[in-house]
Motif scaffolding. Structure first.
Motif, PDB file in Angstrom:
ATOM      1  N   TYR A 154     -49.936 -19.708 -41.043  1.00 47.63           N
ATOM      2  CA  TYR A 154     -50.977 -20.035 -42.018  1.00 47.63           C
ATOM      3  C   TYR A 154     -51.968 -21.088 -41.534  1.00 47.63           C
ATOM      4  O   TYR A 154     -52.644 -21.726 -42.332  1.00 47.63           O
ATOM      5  CB  TYR A 154     -50.343 -20.430 -43.350  1.00 47.63           C
ATOM      6  CG  TYR A 154     -49.598 -19.278 -43.968  1.00 47.63           C
ATOM      7  CD1 TYR A 154     -50.265 -18.346 -44.744  1.00 47.63           C
ATOM      8  CD2 TYR A 154     -48.232 -19.108 -43.712  1.00 47.63           C
ATOM      9  CE1 TYR A 154     -49.583 -17.251 -45.270  1.00 47.63           C
ATOM     10  CE2 TYR A 154     -47.540 -18.018 -44.249  1.00 47.63           C
ATOM     11  CZ  TYR A 154     -48.231 -17.093 -45.024  1.00 47.63           C
ATOM     12  OH  TYR A 154     -47.557 -16.008 -45.538  1.00 47.63           O
ATOM     13  N   ASN A 155     -52.049 -21.239 -40.203  1.00 46.47           N
ATOM     14  CA  ASN A 155     -53.098 -22.088 -39.642  1.00 46.47           C
ATOM     15  C   ASN A 155     -54.389 -21.303 -39.422  1.00 46.47           C
ATOM     16  O   ASN A 155     -55.478 -21.884 -39.404  1.00 46.47           O
ATOM     17  CB  ASN A 155     -52.642 -22.691 -38.306  1.00 46.47           C
ATOM     18  CG  ASN A 155     -51.548 -23.721 -38.491  1.00 46.47           C
ATOM     19  OD1 ASN A 155     -51.652 -24.570 -39.365  1.00 46.47           O
ATOM     20  ND2 ASN A 155     -50.502 -23.643 -37.675  1.00 46.47           N
ATOM     21  N   GLY A 156     -54.275 -20.003 -39.203  1.00 49.01           N
ATOM     22  CA  GLY A 156     -55.432 -19.171 -38.934  1.00 49.01           C
ATOM     23  C   GLY A 156     -55.750 -19.078 -37.451  1.00 49.01           C
ATOM     24  O   GLY A 156     -55.265 -19.877 -36.642  1.00 49.01           O
ATOM     25  N   ALA A 157     -56.577 -18.105 -37.101  1.00 48.49           N
ATOM     26  CA  ALA A 157     -56.953 -17.891 -35.701  1.00 48.49           C
ATOM     27  C   ALA A 157     -58.099 -18.823 -35.317  1.00 48.49           C
ATOM     28  O   ALA A 157     -59.063 -18.975 -36.055  1.00 48.49           O
ATOM     29  CB  ALA A 157     -57.371 -16.439 -35.487  1.00 48.49           C
ATOM     30  N   ASP A 158     -57.983 -19.462 -34.148  1.00 47.90           N
ATOM     31  CA  ASP A 158     -59.033 -20.367 -33.683  1.00 47.90           C
ATOM     32  C   ASP A 158     -60.318 -19.603 -33.347  1.00 47.90           C
ATOM     33  O   ASP A 158     -61.419 -20.104 -33.572  1.00 47.90           O
ATOM     34  CB  ASP A 158     -58.562 -21.133 -32.442  1.00 47.90           C
ATOM     35  CG  ASP A 158     -57.392 -22.049 -32.757  1.00 47.90           C
ATOM     36  OD1 ASP A 158     -57.478 -22.780 -33.763  1.00 47.90           O
ATOM     37  OD2 ASP A 158     -56.405 -22.036 -32.010  1.00 47.90           O
ATOM     38  N   ILE A 159     -60.167 -18.414 -32.780  1.00 51.63           N
ATOM     39  CA  ILE A 159     -61.317 -17.590 -32.415  1.00 51.63           C
ATOM     40  C   ILE A 159     -61.117 -16.180 -32.961  1.00 51.63           C
ATOM     41  O   ILE A 159     -60.073 -15.572 -32.732  1.00 51.63           O
ATOM     42  CB  ILE A 159     -61.508 -17.520 -30.881  1.00 51.63           C
ATOM     43  CG1 ILE A 159     -61.736 -18.925 -30.314  1.00 51.63           C
ATOM     44  CG2 ILE A 159     -62.676 -16.601 -30.526  1.00 51.63           C
ATOM     45  CD1 ILE A 159     -61.791 -18.951 -28.796  1.00 51.63           C
ATOM     46  N   VAL A 160     -62.090 -15.687 -33.693  1.00 51.73           N
ATOM     47  CA  VAL A 160     -62.050 -14.317 -34.191  1.00 51.73           C
ATOM     48  C   VAL A 160     -63.111 -13.522 -33.445  1.00 51.73           C
ATOM     49  O   VAL A 160     -64.295 -13.872 -33.461  1.00 51.73           O
ATOM     50  CB  VAL A 160     -62.318 -14.252 -35.711  1.00 51.73           C
ATOM     51  CG1 VAL A 160     -62.334 -12.807 -36.189  1.00 51.73           C
ATOM     52  CG2 VAL A 160     -61.257 -15.051 -36.459  1.00 51.73           C
ATOM     53  N   PHE A 161     -62.671 -12.487 -32.764  1.00 48.94           N
ATOM     54  CA  PHE A 161     -63.557 -11.640 -31.971  1.00 48.94           C
ATOM     55  C   PHE A 161     -63.866 -10.384 -32.775  1.00 48.94           C
ATOM     56  O   PHE A 161     -63.045  -9.481 -32.861  1.00 48.94           O
ATOM     57  CB  PHE A 161     -62.868 -11.295 -30.646  1.00 48.94           C
ATOM     58  CG  PHE A 161     -63.677 -10.432 -29.730  1.00 48.94           C
ATOM     59  CD1 PHE A 161     -64.842 -10.898 -29.163  1.00 48.94           C
ATOM     60  CD2 PHE A 161     -63.252  -9.155 -29.406  1.00 48.94           C
ATOM     61  CE1 PHE A 161     -65.579 -10.112 -28.301  1.00 48.94           C
ATOM     62  CE2 PHE A 161     -63.974  -8.355 -28.537  1.00 48.94           C
ATOM     63  CZ  PHE A 161     -65.144  -8.831 -27.985  1.00 48.94           C
ATOM     64  N   GLU A 162     -65.027 -10.372 -33.407  1.00 53.35           N
ATOM     65  CA  GLU A 162     -65.405  -9.258 -34.278  1.00 53.35           C
ATOM     66  C   GLU A 162     -66.072  -8.195 -33.447  1.00 53.35           C
ATOM     67  O   GLU A 162     -67.231  -8.294 -33.078  1.00 53.35           O
ATOM     68  CB  GLU A 162     -66.369  -9.763 -35.352  1.00 53.35           C
ATOM     69  CG  GLU A 162     -65.815 -10.876 -36.181  1.00 53.35           C
ATOM     70  CD  GLU A 162     -65.866 -10.533 -37.645  1.00 53.35           C
ATOM     71  OE1 GLU A 162     -66.457  -9.517 -37.997  1.00 53.35           O
ATOM     72  OE2 GLU A 162     -65.305 -11.282 -38.441  1.00 53.35           O
ATOM     73  N   ALA A 181     -59.135 -20.089 -38.543  1.00 53.48           N
ATOM     74  CA  ALA A 181     -58.653 -21.463 -38.728  1.00 53.48           C
ATOM     75  C   ALA A 181     -59.800 -22.344 -39.195  1.00 53.48           C
ATOM     76  O   ALA A 181     -60.971 -22.036 -39.013  1.00 53.48           O
ATOM     77  CB  ALA A 181     -58.082 -21.995 -37.424  1.00 53.48           C
ATOM     78  N   SER A 182     -59.451 -23.463 -39.795  1.00 58.63           N
ATOM     79  CA  SER A 182     -60.453 -24.460 -40.171  1.00 58.63           C
ATOM     80  C   SER A 182     -61.137 -24.970 -38.908  1.00 58.63           C
ATOM     81  O   SER A 182     -60.475 -25.372 -37.949  1.00 58.63           O
ATOM     82  CB  SER A 182     -59.787 -25.620 -40.911  1.00 58.63           C
ATOM     83  OG  SER A 182     -60.728 -26.627 -41.221  1.00 58.63           O
ATOM     84  N   GLY A 183     -62.466 -24.908 -38.885  1.00 55.74           N
ATOM     85  CA  GLY A 183     -63.199 -25.309 -37.695  1.00 55.74           C
ATOM     86  C   GLY A 183     -63.235 -24.246 -36.628  1.00 55.74           C
ATOM     87  O   GLY A 183     -63.651 -24.517 -35.496  1.00 55.74           O
ATOM     88  N   GLY A 184     -62.842 -23.014 -36.962  1.00 54.22           N
ATOM     89  CA  GLY A 184     -62.772 -21.937 -35.987  1.00 54.22           C
ATOM     90  C   GLY A 184     -64.119 -21.302 -35.686  1.00 54.22           C
ATOM     91  O   GLY A 184     -65.155 -21.678 -36.226  1.00 54.22           O
ATOM     92  N   LEU A 185     -64.086 -20.317 -34.805  1.00 56.29           N
ATOM     93  CA  LEU A 185     -65.289 -19.624 -34.349  1.00 56.29           C
ATOM     94  C   LEU A 185     -65.168 -18.139 -34.652  1.00 56.29           C
ATOM     95  O   LEU A 185     -64.180 -17.501 -34.293  1.00 56.29           O
ATOM     96  CB  LEU A 185     -65.480 -19.834 -32.843  1.00 56.29           C
ATOM     97  CG  LEU A 185     -66.598 -19.035 -32.165  1.00 56.29           C
ATOM     98  CD1 LEU A 185     -67.965 -19.451 -32.714  1.00 56.29           C
ATOM     99  CD2 LEU A 185     -66.536 -19.210 -30.651  1.00 56.29           C
ATOM    100  N   ILE A 186     -66.181 -17.572 -35.306  1.00 54.65           N
ATOM    101  CA  ILE A 186     -66.238 -16.145 -35.595  1.00 54.65           C
ATOM    102  C   ILE A 186     -67.345 -15.552 -34.730  1.00 54.65           C
ATOM    103  O   ILE A 186     -68.516 -15.870 -34.909  1.00 54.65           O
ATOM    104  CB  ILE A 186     -66.557 -15.856 -37.082  1.00 54.65           C
ATOM    105  CG1 ILE A 186     -65.694 -16.705 -38.007  1.00 54.65           C
ATOM    106  CG2 ILE A 186     -66.428 -14.372 -37.376  1.00 54.65           C
ATOM    107  CD1 ILE A 186     -64.238 -16.363 -38.002  1.00 54.65           C
ATOM    108  N   ASN A 187     -66.978 -14.704 -33.778  1.00 57.50           N
ATOM    109  CA  ASN A 187     -67.955 -14.033 -32.921  1.00 57.50           C
ATOM    110  C   ASN A 187     -68.243 -12.651 -33.489  1.00 57.50           C
ATOM    111  O   ASN A 187     -67.385 -11.766 -33.452  1.00 57.50           O
ATOM    112  CB  ASN A 187     -67.418 -13.902 -31.497  1.00 57.50           C
ATOM    113  CG  ASN A 187     -67.334 -15.241 -30.795  1.00 57.50           C
ATOM    114  OD1 ASN A 187     -68.329 -15.931 -30.633  1.00 57.50           O
ATOM    115  ND2 ASN A 187     -66.133 -15.620 -30.380  1.00 57.50           N
TER     116      ASN A 187
END
Length: 259
Positions: A154-162, A181-187
């Motif tokens: 439940y921390n979430g993914a640091d980087i999401v590769f869309e 994740a909080s502060g993460g990156l969505i590409n």
């Protein structure tokens, strides 16, 4: 405009000028964008000076067959394999390119398959990868986890590769933020399932980003030096995983592969 309007045509052979090379195009990959161009729905990123009669596709690999007369400094020789950086309209047999706009591909170049490509790169650098696909055949290559949040405690993914399979679009973007994740990156790369949210689910992207303090980055292309960096990394590391081949077509099968 429609897929049924794809036709084969013949034009005079091109001649490269100073600082240019003539490339024989061997392989071309098909992207969802190419279908949109055929259907006349690729209206959010129009080409300058576009006409109703254009060549399709933007991913290719070819071989230099001629160097322009008067070219004194050129990184290429006749017979070199090359790929262009962010070039459109390359579903042709020959095309002239500026010599400085080409880069050296890996010995084995696999075009297309953005999701599998991203998975291989992430795996190579040692990232924990969580992959979802809407295609059963691809699920065999990347096992579908129950949920991203469960796997990450439940921390979430640091980087999401869309990538190009119903992700990175309006209908699924909120799900990617929920998994990040909080502060993460969505590409964001694709939008296969649509460009607009379904009714009743139209939360603006700014609200989604603020909720997770996340960064949303759209990716259409990049500079030549980053492309070369990626290809060098691919040659040095990723190819050890083996190629992920898809389906092959002949040039005359243009209508079938667009469908």
């Amino acid at each position: 405009m429609a897929l049924g309007n794809l036709t084969m045509s013949t034009k005079p052979m091109l001649k490269p000028g100073k600082g240019e090379v003539l490339v024989e195009i061997w392989t071309v990959s098909l992207n969802y964008r190419d279908t949109e161009v055929c259907m006349g729905t690729y209206t959010h990123h129009k080409s300058t000076g576009a006409t109703s009669s254009i060549a399709q596709c933007s991913d290719m690999c070819g071989v230099v067959v001629e160097i322009g007369e008067g070219t004194t400094i050129c990184a290429w020789n006749v017979g070199d394999r090359v790929v262009p950086n962010a070039i459109k309209h390359i579903s042709v047999t020959y095309r002239v390119f500026h010599a400085i706009g080409l880069v050296k591909p890996p010995d084995y170049l696999r075009t297309g398959g953005v999701s599998i490509c991203g998975l291989q790169i992430a795996h190579t650098v040692g990232a924990t990868t969580i992959v979802t696909f809407s295609s059963d055949s691809k699920l065999e290559r990347a096992k579908l986890p129950d949920t991203v949040m469960q796997i990450t405690q439940y921390n979430g993914a640091d980087i999401v590769f869309e990538a190009d399979i119903e992700a990175g679009d309006a209908r699924t973007l909120h799900k990617s933020f929920d998994c990040g994740a909080s502060g993460g990156l969505i590409n964001a790369i694709g939008y296969l399932s649509g460009k607009e949210d379904d009714p009743g689910n139209r939360v603006n992207a700014n609200v989604l980003a603020i909720k997770k303090d996340a960064t949303l980055k759209g990716i259409l292309g990049g500079p030549k030096d980053r492309f070369e960096e990626a290809l060098n990394f691919w040659m040095a590391s990723v190819l050890a995983l083996g190629p992920a081949r898809g389906k092959y077509f002949q040039r005359s099968d243009g209508k079938e592969l667009s469908l």
